[in-house]
Design a protein around this motif. Sequence first.
Motif, PDB file in Angstrom:
ATOM      1  N   ASP A 121       9.788  23.654 -13.477  1.00  0.00           N
ATOM      2  CA  ASP A 121       9.287  24.288 -14.741  1.00  0.00           C
ATOM      3  C   ASP A 121       8.115  23.746 -15.011  1.00  0.00           C
ATOM      4  O   ASP A 121       6.967  23.902 -14.411  1.00  0.00           O
ATOM      5  N   GLU A 122       7.817  23.057 -16.303  1.00  0.00           N
ATOM      6  CA  GLU A 122       6.617  22.622 -16.974  1.00  0.00           C
ATOM      7  C   GLU A 122       6.377  21.032 -16.521  1.00  0.00           C
ATOM      8  O   GLU A 122       5.363  20.784 -16.845  1.00  0.00           O
ATOM      9  N   GLU A 123       7.462  20.528 -16.116  1.00  0.00           N
ATOM     10  CA  GLU A 123       7.557  18.946 -15.536  1.00  0.00           C
ATOM     11  C   GLU A 123       6.807  18.853 -14.456  1.00  0.00           C
ATOM     12  O   GLU A 123       7.090  19.626 -13.576  1.00  0.00           O
ATOM     13  N   LEU A 124       6.526  17.511 -14.182  1.00  0.00           N
ATOM     14  CA  LEU A 124       5.981  17.185 -12.648  1.00  0.00           C
ATOM     15  C   LEU A 124       6.694  15.859 -12.375  1.00  0.00           C
ATOM     16  O   LEU A 124       7.055  14.888 -12.982  1.00  0.00           O
ATOM     17  N   LEU A 125       7.045  16.211 -10.821  1.00  0.00           N
ATOM     18  CA  LEU A 125       7.648  15.133 -10.150  1.00  0.00           C
ATOM     19  C   LEU A 125       6.660  14.634  -9.007  1.00  0.00           C
ATOM     20  O   LEU A 125       6.194  15.545  -8.444  1.00  0.00           O
ATOM     21  N   VAL A 126       6.485  13.496  -8.980  1.00  0.00           N
ATOM     22  CA  VAL A 126       5.775  13.010  -8.231  1.00  0.00           C
ATOM     23  C   VAL A 126       6.541  11.964  -7.032  1.00  0.00           C
ATOM     24  O   VAL A 126       7.270  11.095  -7.636  1.00  0.00           O
ATOM     25  N   TYR A 127       6.004  12.133  -5.861  1.00  0.00           N
ATOM     26  CA  TYR A 127       7.002  11.099  -4.755  1.00  0.00           C
ATOM     27  C   TYR A 127       6.041  10.305  -3.991  1.00  0.00           C
ATOM     28  O   TYR A 127       5.168  10.666  -3.557  1.00  0.00           O
ATOM     29  N   THR A 128       6.240   8.958  -3.699  1.00  0.00           N
ATOM     30  CA  THR A 128       5.263   8.123  -3.425  1.00  0.00           C
ATOM     31  C   THR A 128       5.975   7.274  -2.076  1.00  0.00           C
ATOM     32  O   THR A 128       7.046   6.714  -2.293  1.00  0.00           O
ATOM     33  N   GLY A 129       5.326   7.346  -0.882  1.00  0.00           N
ATOM     34  CA  GLY A 129       6.049   6.250  -0.118  1.00  0.00           C
ATOM     35  C   GLY A 129       5.164   5.214   0.070  1.00  0.00           C
ATOM     36  O   GLY A 129       3.865   5.331   0.350  1.00  0.00           O
ATOM     37  N   SER A 130       5.865   4.048   0.571  1.00  0.00           N
ATOM     38  CA  SER A 130       4.999   2.719   0.671  1.00  0.00           C
ATOM     39  C   SER A 130       5.123   1.857   1.977  1.00  0.00           C
ATOM     40  O   SER A 130       6.295   2.109   2.566  1.00  0.00           O
ATOM     41  N   ILE A 131       4.289   1.126   2.108  1.00  0.00           N
ATOM     42  CA  ILE A 131       4.486   0.180   3.187  1.00  0.00           C
ATOM     43  C   ILE A 131       5.839  -0.765   2.974  1.00  0.00           C
ATOM     44  O   ILE A 131       6.385  -1.842   3.795  1.00  0.00           O
ATOM     45  N   ASP A 132       5.994  -0.919   1.499  1.00  0.00           N
ATOM     46  CA  ASP A 132       7.160  -1.896   1.171  1.00  0.00           C
ATOM     47  C   ASP A 132       8.518  -1.198   1.406  1.00  0.00           C
ATOM     48  O   ASP A 132       9.678  -1.746   0.908  1.00  0.00           O
ATOM     49  N   SER A 133       8.877  -0.083   2.322  1.00  0.00           N
ATOM     50  CA  SER A 133      10.005   0.515   2.628  1.00  0.00           C
ATOM     51  C   SER A 133      10.805   0.977   1.295  1.00  0.00           C
ATOM     52  O   SER A 133      12.174   0.907   1.467  1.00  0.00           O
ATOM     53  N   THR A 134      10.172   1.637   0.576  1.00  0.00           N
ATOM     54  CA  THR A 134      10.627   2.295  -0.433  1.00  0.00           C
ATOM     55  C   THR A 134       9.903   3.500  -0.774  1.00  0.00           C
ATOM     56  O   THR A 134       8.713   3.798  -0.567  1.00  0.00           O
ATOM     57  N   VAL A 135      10.581   4.435  -1.471  1.00  0.00           N
ATOM     58  CA  VAL A 135      10.123   5.810  -1.816  1.00  0.00           C
ATOM     59  C   VAL A 135      10.246   5.752  -3.202  1.00  0.00           C
ATOM     60  O   VAL A 135      11.632   5.575  -4.025  1.00  0.00           O
ATOM     61  N   LYS A 136       9.155   5.972  -4.191  1.00  0.00           N
ATOM     62  CA  LYS A 136       9.595   6.032  -5.388  1.00  0.00           C
ATOM     63  C   LYS A 136       9.484   7.445  -6.146  1.00  0.00           C
ATOM     64  O   LYS A 136       8.340   8.175  -5.652  1.00  0.00           O
ATOM     65  N   VAL A 137      10.228   7.992  -7.266  1.00  0.00           N
ATOM     66  CA  VAL A 137      10.061   9.292  -7.643  1.00  0.00           C
ATOM     67  C   VAL A 137       9.690   8.866  -8.920  1.00  0.00           C
ATOM     68  O   VAL A 137      10.444   8.164 -10.046  1.00  0.00           O
ATOM     69  N   TRP A 138       8.512   9.548  -9.571  1.00  0.00           N
ATOM     70  CA  TRP A 138       7.817   9.498 -10.871  1.00  0.00           C
ATOM     71  C   TRP A 138       8.204  11.005 -11.300  1.00  0.00           C
ATOM     72  O   TRP A 138       8.086  11.926 -10.901  1.00  0.00           O
ATOM     73  N   GLU A 139       8.480  10.879 -12.808  1.00  0.00           N
ATOM     74  CA  GLU A 139       8.608  12.043 -13.731  1.00  0.00           C
ATOM     75  C   GLU A 139       7.770  12.197 -14.761  1.00  0.00           C
ATOM     76  O   GLU A 139       7.616  11.016 -15.477  1.00  0.00           O
ATOM     77  N   ARG A 140       7.132  13.240 -14.991  1.00  0.00           N
ATOM     78  CA  ARG A 140       6.269  13.407 -16.250  1.00  0.00           C
ATOM     79  C   ARG A 140       6.994  14.448 -17.076  1.00  0.00           C
ATOM     80  O   ARG A 140       6.914  15.469 -16.792  1.00  0.00           O
ATOM     81  N   ARG A 141       7.395  13.993 -18.411  1.00  0.00           N
ATOM     82  CA  ARG A 141       7.649  14.717 -19.348  1.00  0.00           C
ATOM     83  C   ARG A 141       7.240  14.496 -20.599  1.00  0.00           C
ATOM     84  O   ARG A 141       6.799  13.311 -21.052  1.00  0.00           O
ATOM     85  N   GLY A 180       0.700  -1.198  -0.084  1.00  0.00           N
ATOM     86  CA  GLY A 180      -0.232   0.015   0.143  1.00  0.00           C
ATOM     87  C   GLY A 180       0.622   1.488   0.090  1.00  0.00           C
ATOM     88  O   GLY A 180       1.734   1.272   0.502  1.00  0.00           O
ATOM     89  N   VAL A 181       0.480   2.377  -0.806  1.00  0.00           N
ATOM     90  CA  VAL A 181       1.088   3.609  -0.749  1.00  0.00           C
ATOM     91  C   VAL A 181       0.326   4.420   0.511  1.00  0.00           C
ATOM     92  O   VAL A 181      -0.844   4.686   0.524  1.00  0.00           O
ATOM     93  N   THR A 182       1.319   5.083   1.369  1.00  0.00           N
ATOM     94  CA  THR A 182       0.698   5.481   2.400  1.00  0.00           C
ATOM     95  C   THR A 182       0.951   7.015   2.133  1.00  0.00           C
ATOM     96  O   THR A 182       0.014   7.792   3.146  1.00  0.00           O
ATOM     97  N   CYS A 183       1.840   7.638   1.583  1.00  0.00           N
ATOM     98  CA  CYS A 183       2.019   9.280   1.482  1.00  0.00           C
ATOM     99  C   CYS A 183       2.418   9.324   0.308  1.00  0.00           C
ATOM    100  O   CYS A 183       3.215   8.815  -0.808  1.00  0.00           O
ATOM    101  N   ILE A 184       2.002  10.800  -0.349  1.00  0.00           N
ATOM    102  CA  ILE A 184       2.379  11.262  -1.750  1.00  0.00           C
ATOM    103  C   ILE A 184       2.588  12.679  -1.461  1.00  0.00           C
ATOM    104  O   ILE A 184       2.095  13.387  -0.687  1.00  0.00           O
ATOM    105  N   HIS A 185       3.519  13.235  -2.430  1.00  0.00           N
ATOM    106  CA  HIS A 185       3.584  14.630  -2.747  1.00  0.00           C
ATOM    107  C   HIS A 185       4.555  15.008  -4.214  1.00  0.00           C
ATOM    108  O   HIS A 185       4.803  13.952  -4.606  1.00  0.00           O
ATOM    109  N   GLY A 186       3.721  16.099  -4.664  1.00  0.00           N
ATOM    110  CA  GLY A 186       4.330  16.434  -5.908  1.00  0.00           C
ATOM    111  C   GLY A 186       4.497  17.727  -6.176  1.00  0.00           C
ATOM    112  O   GLY A 186       4.052  18.690  -5.237  1.00  0.00           O
ATOM    113  N   VAL A 187       5.577  18.262  -6.902  1.00  0.00           N
ATOM    114  CA  VAL A 187       5.949  19.482  -7.441  1.00  0.00           C
ATOM    115  C   VAL A 187       6.224  19.650  -8.863  1.00  0.00           C
ATOM    116  O   VAL A 187       6.484  18.591  -9.537  1.00  0.00           O
ATOM    117  N   TYR A 188       6.040  20.818  -9.262  1.00  0.00           N
ATOM    118  CA  TYR A 188       6.119  21.099 -10.698  1.00  0.00           C
ATOM    119  C   TYR A 188       7.594  21.748 -10.776  1.00  0.00           C
ATOM    120  O   TYR A 188       8.063  22.701 -10.061  1.00  0.00           O
TER     121      TYR A 188
END
Length: 771
Positions: free
Chosen positions: A117-137, A107-115
């Motif tokens: 410039d024009e691109e989007l970065l999303v950060y997700t934290g999970s019970i699986d003991s990882t944080v993933k960084v997602w990029e939209r271009r 399960g994903v427990t926390c999330i945050h995102g920032v722009y």
Amino acid sequence: MKVNMEQVYTSVACNRTTEIADWNAEGLICFGASHSVVIYNTAERTKDPLTVLSHHKSLVNSVKWLRKPDGTCTELLSCSADKTAAVWTLENGQWTVTSTLVGHADGVTCIHGVYDDEELLVYTGSIDSTVKVWERRNGVTALKQTIPLHSGLCLTLHAHILPTHKAILFCALDDHKIHVYTGEEYHKVHTLAGHEDWVRGLDVLDVDDSTIILASASQDTYIRLWRLQKHVEQAPSKGIRVEQKVFSVYDEQWTVKLEAVLAGHEGWVYGVQWQPCGIGESNKKPIYRLLSSSLDKTLIIWEPESSPQKGEGEGAWVERVRVGEVGGNGLGFYGSRFGPGDKFLGHGYNGSFHIWEFNQETSQWQPSVVCGGHFSAVEDVRWEPRHGRYIMSVSADQTTRVHAPWNNQYGSQWHELSRPQVHGYDLASLALVNSTTFVSAAEEKVIRVFRAPHNFVHNFKNIVGDVIEQDGKGPEGASVPSLGLSNKAVFIGDDEQNDADDDNDGYFVPVDMTEPPTEETLMQNTLWPEVQKLYGHGYEVFALDASADGTLVASACKATTAEHAAVLLWETKTWQQTQKLISHQLTVTQLAFSPDSHQLLSVSRDRRWTLYQREEGSNSFAIAASTDKTNGVHSRIIWCCAWSFDGKAFGTGSREGKVCIWSKSNPTETSLKDYGILGKPLDTNTSVTALAFAPKRERNSLFIATGFETGVIRLYRFDNDGWELLKELDRSTAHHLTVKRLSFKPTEEDKMLLASCGSDHLVRIYSVSVV
């Protein structure tokens, strides 16, 4: 034939997690409710202000607005226990999922995102003991980096774009520390230690081009402010200096020092937020304000004092505003957010919203009218008999609630007006005897009877503008003794009762209301007195119904034998048990009296229905017809039943997806006797869990609303030619979990009102018009 259905009312509470709600500058609150994301337009005063968005397959854990540099919000983020996160985008006036983030193993427990410039970065934290960084271009979202958390679970995270247009990530882990990650591959560059318990809230404030302040809220009851800035070599000083730590950020040296420790809360601090920029006069130096929320039932706005040496807003941090709940059974606040203008929001343990607004005339912070609802599965909803001036709902959240239209200068908008019962057991069923009396059943063997107090009738007239008739004045209100489950009547003017006894938590106080009550008032001052307890069942009571004439109540409990599956009849004048009707072998799932009160229908887990006929001139019933293995049609559990408005037919719906209409026919020698099936069964291939007949007939047709285990609601027309589907409300416009009950307003009007409730915590009302 065309059917139009319009959403009139939606009632739901937010989930019981810390970062489940967010508020943007346009006045829109987004929050998670069960598996859905809800948009609440606080500026809407006439129509239903809630929009429910269905996408996730499990509980939503966090919802965040994505704020563009200019402050506007056309996108939001959500994450869920279904191991996914989603990016929602407003396109052509509709919220749609434009990116689904799949990759976590739990399960994903926390999330945050920032722009950036024009691109989007999303950060997700999970019970699986990882944080993933997602990029939209260029419109494509992809996984950029996976950060393994060797220390354990990420409780919350916050990303920020530095003045150098580079991202910095703060992660609060279960080691009580805040870990700082930067660089293209997000290496850990520093650890902020100081808190003595889990950190549950983070937020960052830009001070200038070289300085940011991180606020962290912890379960150790303290808030810490950390100043991070570009490192500047200073000459050695002989005086006392605050310790500074130096670390590298994108090949630049930065320092961090503890700016302040804010001690004002007495319980776990769950939420913290800086007041967004752009509020106030731009030509003045900004005054930094910090909002915090705690399980000690308070929200605090912190602000620095003026310092003679440093100037305005540069002194010690102090409390400027403290608000919260007093009394009641709430357990404090799980989060808080600043709103547009002089407003802020807190959301509580019971999923309730509290909004305070600054009144310029009185210079006081005052609570505002907000939406609300149940925070667990809603098991039953019923209209007030005959007139349909309000609906009443019961839920597994252990509360009974009254919903009615608030008629004001802007128009009419439905709200919760009263909470007659706040119980200690999950509620299962409900029956309204008349406008001022109802019975409820919970996971206990007792049936409880409640009667409306004078204070409810008085305030109902003030808010709705309609008068509810009441026999005698009766008690003014009710209160609950501590360690008790029974609402105790309170009579104003009775010295013996009017003295606040030691066994009363939050003693009842009469409230004169002209607008819907706040959460504190609902919990403490809108209870109905309990007038009777009915004993007779051997197991938890599961089904209830009251006759239309108000003289009888039928009840049934969970059962595995014929003896316990018996239907009990209660006479409402004396509340004495008058009869025990034995027919079924397993739990009776639903009961329904006919509109003329002369017949009673029961359906059961044993795949049978039984019809009882009232004997002439008495309150006794006898079996008039029933089904067996040879003529039952249904091959699985029969979940629901309902009568047509004229009482000439009734319907049954079952787990294998069949809906059958039954009526009087040629007498037979079977158990059906004078009854038989009309036409052919409707086969939907989906478990049917709710049925309701519309209170009108056109061209010899019956209009039937059906609710399904999938959350879908369909409106059918049934006549001699068979079944015709007129309208379908899918999961996005109906429910995203099982529909528990459907009920039409009993009065016949051009526009019918259909109430529904479901396992997704929702109570909804639709306006239905047949063209």
